[in-house]
Write a protein that holds these residues in place. Sequence first.
Motif, PDB file in Angstrom:
ATOM      1  N   PRO A  89       0.791  -1.238   0.000  1.00 38.85           N
ATOM      2  CA  PRO A  89       0.000   0.000   0.000  1.00 38.85           C
ATOM      3  C   PRO A  89       0.814   1.276   0.000  1.00 38.85           C
ATOM      4  O   PRO A  89       0.326   2.329  -0.408  1.00 38.85           O
ATOM      5  N   SER A  90       2.080   1.231   0.454  1.00 36.99           N
ATOM      6  CA  SER A  90       2.875   2.450   0.506  1.00 36.99           C
ATOM      7  C   SER A  90       3.546   2.771  -0.834  1.00 36.99           C
ATOM      8  O   SER A  90       4.102   3.848  -1.004  1.00 36.99           O
ATOM      9  N   ARG A  91       3.486   1.838  -1.790  1.00 36.63           N
ATOM     10  CA  ARG A  91       4.059   2.089  -3.111  1.00 36.63           C
ATOM     11  C   ARG A  91       3.045   2.813  -3.991  1.00 36.63           C
ATOM     12  O   ARG A  91       1.840   2.595  -3.899  1.00 36.63           O
ATOM     13  N   SER A  92       3.552   3.627  -4.898  1.00 38.86           N
ATOM     14  CA  SER A  92       2.673   4.214  -5.905  1.00 38.86           C
ATOM     15  C   SER A  92       2.285   3.137  -6.908  1.00 38.86           C
ATOM     16  O   SER A  92       2.938   2.083  -7.007  1.00 38.86           O
ATOM     17  N   ALA A  93       1.228   3.403  -7.648  1.00 41.75           N
ATOM     18  CA  ALA A  93       0.789   2.442  -8.662  1.00 41.75           C
ATOM     19  C   ALA A  93       1.913   2.163  -9.650  1.00 41.75           C
ATOM     20  O   ALA A  93       2.165   1.012 -10.032  1.00 41.75           O
ATOM     21  N   ARG A  94       2.610   3.202 -10.065  1.00 39.68           N
ATOM     22  CA  ARG A  94       3.686   3.021 -11.050  1.00 39.68           C
ATOM     23  C   ARG A  94       4.833   2.198 -10.467  1.00 39.68           C
ATOM     24  O   ARG A  94       5.375   1.309 -11.136  1.00 39.68           O
ATOM     25  N   ASN A  95       5.204   2.467  -9.219  1.00 38.53           N
ATOM     26  CA  ASN A  95       6.293   1.709  -8.614  1.00 38.53           C
ATOM     27  C   ASN A  95       5.906   0.244  -8.390  1.00 38.53           C
ATOM     28  O   ASN A  95       6.750  -0.655  -8.486  1.00 38.53           O
ATOM     29  N   HIS A  96       4.641   0.011  -8.067  1.00 38.04           N
ATOM     30  CA  HIS A  96       4.159  -1.372  -7.934  1.00 38.04           C
ATOM     31  C   HIS A  96       4.378  -2.125  -9.246  1.00 38.04           C
ATOM     32  O   HIS A  96       4.855  -3.267  -9.243  1.00 38.04           O
ATOM     33  N   LEU A  97       4.059  -1.479 -10.355  1.00 40.75           N
ATOM     34  CA  LEU A  97       4.231  -2.121 -11.658  1.00 40.75           C
ATOM     35  C   LEU A  97       5.699  -2.200 -12.057  1.00 40.75           C
ATOM     36  O   LEU A  97       6.116  -3.158 -12.719  1.00 40.75           O
ATOM     37  N   LEU A  98       6.496  -1.211 -11.644  1.00 39.43           N
ATOM     38  CA  LEU A  98       7.912  -1.210 -12.013  1.00 39.43           C
ATOM     39  C   LEU A  98       8.658  -2.408 -11.441  1.00 39.43           C
ATOM     40  O   LEU A  98       9.460  -3.042 -12.132  1.00 39.43           O
ATOM     41  N   TRP A  99       8.396  -2.747 -10.170  1.00 41.12           N
ATOM     42  CA  TRP A  99       9.150  -3.868  -9.601  1.00 41.12           C
ATOM     43  C   TRP A  99       8.728  -5.185 -10.251  1.00 41.12           C
ATOM     44  O   TRP A  99       9.547  -6.094 -10.430  1.00 41.12           O
ATOM     45  N   LEU A 100       7.428  -5.284 -10.623  1.00 43.54           N
ATOM     46  CA  LEU A 100       6.999  -6.475 -11.355  1.00 43.54           C
ATOM     47  C   LEU A 100       7.678  -6.543 -12.720  1.00 43.54           C
ATOM     48  O   LEU A 100       8.144  -7.608 -13.152  1.00 43.54           O
ATOM     49  N   ALA A 101       7.728  -5.397 -13.389  1.00 47.09           N
ATOM     50  CA  ALA A 101       8.341  -5.354 -14.719  1.00 47.09           C
ATOM     51  C   ALA A 101       9.822  -5.733 -14.651  1.00 47.09           C
ATOM     52  O   ALA A 101      10.321  -6.538 -15.458  1.00 47.09           O
ATOM     53  N   HIS A 102      10.550  -5.179 -13.694  1.00 43.39           N
ATOM     54  CA  HIS A 102      11.976  -5.464 -13.582  1.00 43.39           C
ATOM     55  C   HIS A 102      12.229  -6.949 -13.307  1.00 43.39           C
ATOM     56  O   HIS A 102      13.227  -7.517 -13.770  1.00 43.39           O
ATOM     57  N   SER A 103      11.308  -7.594 -12.568  1.00 46.67           N
ATOM     58  CA  SER A 103      11.492  -9.014 -12.262  1.00 46.67           C
ATOM     59  C   SER A 103      11.385  -9.887 -13.503  1.00 46.67           C
ATOM     60  O   SER A 103      11.840 -11.034 -13.500  1.00 46.67           O
ATOM     61  N   GLN A 104      10.780  -9.343 -14.555  1.00 48.79           N
ATOM     62  CA  GLN A 104      10.583 -10.109 -15.790  1.00 48.79           C
ATOM     63  C   GLN A 104      11.413  -9.564 -16.947  1.00 48.79           C
ATOM     64  O   GLN A 104      11.241  -9.976 -18.096  1.00 48.79           O
ATOM     65  N   GLY A 105      12.288  -8.614 -16.663  1.00 52.91           N
ATOM     66  CA  GLY A 105      13.108  -8.046 -17.721  1.00 52.91           C
ATOM     67  C   GLY A 105      12.364  -7.092 -18.628  1.00 52.91           C
ATOM     68  O   GLY A 105      12.774  -6.851 -19.770  1.00 52.91           O
ATOM     69  N   LEU A 106      11.278  -6.512 -18.133  1.00 49.41           N
ATOM     70  CA  LEU A 106      10.472  -5.576 -18.924  1.00 49.41           C
ATOM     71  C   LEU A 106      10.877  -4.139 -18.604  1.00 49.41           C
ATOM     72  O   LEU A 106      11.423  -3.845 -17.542  1.00 49.41           O
ATOM     73  N   THR A 107      10.571  -3.224 -19.509  1.00 51.39           N
ATOM     74  CA  THR A 107      11.046  -1.850 -19.397  1.00 51.39           C
ATOM     75  C   THR A 107      10.033  -0.939 -18.708  1.00 51.39           C
ATOM     76  O   THR A 107       8.839  -1.251 -18.619  1.00 51.39           O
ATOM     77  N   ALA A 108      10.527   0.213 -18.269  1.00 52.81           N
ATOM     78  CA  ALA A 108       9.641   1.229 -17.692  1.00 52.81           C
ATOM     79  C   ALA A 108       8.675   1.748 -18.744  1.00 52.81           C
ATOM     80  O   ALA A 108       7.549   2.136 -18.414  1.00 52.81           O
ATOM     81  N   GLY A 109       9.081   1.733 -20.010  1.00 56.63           N
ATOM     82  CA  GLY A 109       8.171   2.148 -21.075  1.00 56.63           C
ATOM     83  C   GLY A 109       6.955   1.265 -21.155  1.00 56.63           C
ATOM     84  O   GLY A 109       5.838   1.743 -21.402  1.00 56.63           O
ATOM     85  N   ARG A 110       7.152  -0.030 -20.942  1.00 50.27           N
ATOM     86  CA  ARG A 110       6.010  -0.955 -20.954  1.00 50.27           C
ATOM     87  C   ARG A 110       5.088  -0.669 -19.778  1.00 50.27           C
ATOM     88  O   ARG A 110       3.865  -0.742 -19.901  1.00 50.27           O
ATOM     89  N   VAL A 111       5.655  -0.314 -18.633  1.00 55.50           N
ATOM     90  CA  VAL A 111       4.848   0.051 -17.475  1.00 55.50           C
ATOM     91  C   VAL A 111       3.941   1.225 -17.813  1.00 55.50           C
ATOM     92  O   VAL A 111       2.738   1.222 -17.519  1.00 55.50           O
TER      93      VAL A 111
END
Length: 310
Positions: A89-111
């Motif tokens: 809950p303390s993460r922003s929506a974008r940061n929540h998606l960023l850590w998921l993306a990084h775990s899969q080798g995906l870019t911030a642009g995809r987020v």
Amino acid sequence: MRATIEVNDVRKRFGSTVALDGMSFTVEPGQVTGFVGPNGAGKSTTMRVILGLDAADSGSALIGGRPYRSLRSPLLHVGALLDAGALQPSRSARNHLLWLAHSQGLTAGRVDEVIERAGLGQVARRKAGGFSLGMRQRLGIAAALLGDPPVIILDEPFNGLDPDGIVWMREFLGELAGQGRAVLVSSHLMSELQDTAAHVVVVGRGRVIADTSVARLLAEVSGDRVTLRSTAPQEAARVLEQAGATVAAVDRDTLTVSGLPAERVVTLLGRYAVPFSEVTAHRATLEEAYMNLTRNAVEYRATTGQESAR
């Protein structure tokens, strides 16, 4: 990008409680498949088995022909939303998606792409803990889309959405299916699935009760039932009964006719000059079909205090 979900004779117990008792069905690409059943029917457990969160006692659950545990970078193969509250809950929506993306080798642009697609652009930097249920659902949808997967699994995605959100979700699911994805959606909102799903899997007591197209299921439940309004109901009943119909009076000028299609009813009444003001074929709803199919599919109850079927 086409892939299927294949559930083959899956069995699962929690202590003395049978959650899945030979569950089998396939979710084909290019359509939305509704997954419905009473509480305790095994829907959530089935989804958890597909996603490797629960281990089946026997049988198999495959995504694109492979078990989830064998998938490398699984978000590229399947996107899922099982619990909209599963976030920090303390993460922003974008940061929540960023850590998921990084775990899969995906870019911030995809987020940023999925944020816009899920309608979260204006709240992307707000803490997710302050989101309404509807906004958390959208965030979960964005997470499911991160890897642009061919398979999407959503558990009760309509919950918490306002009317605009429900319309958006309907259109969104249709768009996903139109892109060739296999989309499995559980929901208690039959009216929304009727407008969204092409196929439906109805389950109860850990087994499949019906696995068919929505159109075929509704046709079977509708049957040849017709509502007839006439100022000469007794004469109308006599003519139709002679033709083999079963006729029942609803009120003074309304009859229910079974066993003849509406077109045949109109033809017979016209031939014998029986006056009528309305002939309406019965159109069943998915909710009506669901209630008929699951009437005896009661919820499991654990007998030893162990985890009940989900």
